[in-house]
Design a protein around this motif. Sequence first.
Motif, PDB file in Angstrom:
ATOM      1  N   ALA A   1       0.818  -1.219   0.000  1.00 59.10           N
ATOM      2  CA  ALA A   1       0.000   0.000   0.000  1.00 59.10           C
ATOM      3  C   ALA A   1       0.850   1.266   0.000  1.00 59.10           C
ATOM      4  O   ALA A   1       0.326   2.364  -0.130  1.00 59.10           O
ATOM      5  N   GLY A   2       2.162   1.107   0.175  1.00 57.26           N
ATOM      6  CA  GLY A   2       3.045   2.262   0.124  1.00 57.26           C
ATOM      7  C   GLY A   2       3.354   2.900   1.458  1.00 57.26           C
ATOM      8  O   GLY A   2       3.726   4.077   1.514  1.00 57.26           O
ATOM      9  N   PHE A   3       3.243   2.140   2.549  1.00 55.65           N
ATOM     10  CA  PHE A   3       3.572   2.689   3.873  1.00 55.65           C
ATOM     11  C   PHE A   3       5.058   3.046   3.892  1.00 55.65           C
ATOM     12  O   PHE A   3       5.918   2.198   3.624  1.00 55.65           O
ATOM     13  N   PRO A   4       5.398   4.306   4.185  1.00 58.91           N
ATOM     14  CA  PRO A   4       6.790   4.775   4.049  1.00 58.91           C
ATOM     15  C   PRO A   4       7.831   3.975   4.826  1.00 58.91           C
ATOM     16  O   PRO A   4       8.906   3.686   4.292  1.00 58.91           O
ATOM     17  N   ALA A   5       7.548   3.603   6.056  1.00 57.90           N
ATOM     18  CA  ALA A   5       8.541   2.873   6.853  1.00 57.90           C
ATOM     19  C   ALA A   5       8.845   1.510   6.237  1.00 57.90           C
ATOM     20  O   ALA A   5      10.004   1.080   6.207  1.00 57.90           O
ATOM     21  N   GLU A   6       7.830   0.834   5.742  1.00 60.98           N
ATOM     22  CA  GLU A   6       8.039  -0.472   5.113  1.00 60.98           C
ATOM     23  C   GLU A   6       8.800  -0.309   3.796  1.00 60.98           C
ATOM     24  O   GLU A   6       9.688  -1.102   3.485  1.00 60.98           O
ATOM     25  N   GLN A   7       8.458   0.708   3.031  1.00 67.31           N
ATOM     26  CA  GLN A   7       9.148   0.943   1.765  1.00 67.31           C
ATOM     27  C   GLN A   7      10.616   1.285   2.003  1.00 67.31           C
ATOM     28  O   GLN A   7      11.482   0.839   1.253  1.00 67.31           O
ATOM     29  N   LYS A   8      10.879   2.051   3.029  1.00 68.02           N
ATOM     30  CA  LYS A   8      12.264   2.425   3.328  1.00 68.02           C
ATOM     31  C   LYS A   8      13.078   1.191   3.707  1.00 68.02           C
ATOM     32  O   LYS A   8      14.224   1.043   3.281  1.00 68.02           O
ATOM     33  N   HIS A   9      12.482   0.316   4.496  1.00 69.44           N
ATOM     34  CA  HIS A   9      13.215  -0.849   4.981  1.00 69.44           C
ATOM     35  C   HIS A   9      13.346  -1.944   3.921  1.00 69.44           C
ATOM     36  O   HIS A   9      14.429  -2.504   3.730  1.00 69.44           O
ATOM     37  N   PHE A  10      12.258  -2.281   3.231  1.00 71.92           N
ATOM     38  CA  PHE A  10      12.276  -3.416   2.309  1.00 71.92           C
ATOM     39  C   PHE A  10      12.394  -3.017   0.837  1.00 71.92           C
ATOM     40  O   PHE A  10      12.788  -3.816   0.016  1.00 71.92           O
ATOM     41  N   ARG A  11      12.012  -1.814   0.493  1.00 74.57           N
ATOM     42  CA  ARG A  11      12.045  -1.258  -0.862  1.00 74.57           C
ATOM     43  C   ARG A  11      11.087  -1.932  -1.836  1.00 74.57           C
ATOM     44  O   ARG A  11      10.354  -1.242  -2.521  1.00 74.57           O
ATOM     45  N   THR A  12      11.099  -3.252  -1.957  1.00 78.14           N
ATOM     46  CA  THR A  12      10.219  -3.902  -2.934  1.00 78.14           C
ATOM     47  C   THR A  12       9.468  -5.070  -2.310  1.00 78.14           C
ATOM     48  O   THR A  12       9.917  -5.673  -1.326  1.00 78.14           O
ATOM     49  N   ILE A  13       8.354  -5.403  -2.924  1.00 73.48           N
ATOM     50  CA  ILE A  13       7.552  -6.536  -2.472  1.00 73.48           C
ATOM     51  C   ILE A  13       8.330  -7.835  -2.678  1.00 73.48           C
ATOM     52  O   ILE A  13       8.290  -8.736  -1.838  1.00 73.48           O
TER      53      ILE A  13
END
Length: 176
Positions: free
Chosen positions: A67-79
């Motif tokens: 969904a584009g949650f910033p903290a998750e995107q910062k940590h994992f970058r991609t699905i």
Amino acid sequence: MTPGTGVAERPRGRVRCHVCGTRWSVRPGPPESPRTEAEACPACDAPLKLVAPLGEGLARGLVLLAAGFPAEQKHFRTIGRYLAEFTLTEGDIEQLLALAAALDYDAWAADNARRLRARDSARVRAVSRFLPRVAALAESGALAQAIAPAAVRLKRRYRAERERHLAVFAGRKARG
């Protein structure tokens, strides 16, 4: 689990290969080295990979990332990276996707509210504010569409790796 990371610790004793099922002993290396004595299966050369048990928490992280949650995107970058970090097999991917599809967003919101009453947390507050967006994306099918291509690619990769390691296993078994 390593405290605070959600990542499985290096094993001690006997482990089971996620490809061929062979069991072998693993002894930790020196304390200054994160490597262990046996980093791969002796029967098929599949790498020793440790993952946390699949559960609702990992499914929540997956949908937040999608969904584009910033903290998750910062940590994992991609699905794809997320799925690869927390799964070993095609079956694991399917199980994690099923867990994500079965998430109850109302229960998640209630759980966050309870957690915030017990102790304030900036992350829980941020997730709580983001949950309506995640629920709307899940309802529309956009989350599943965002996750599917990465899941398909990783399943294909797991299938190819499994075939390669099983060929090594068969060759070694024939020689031995």
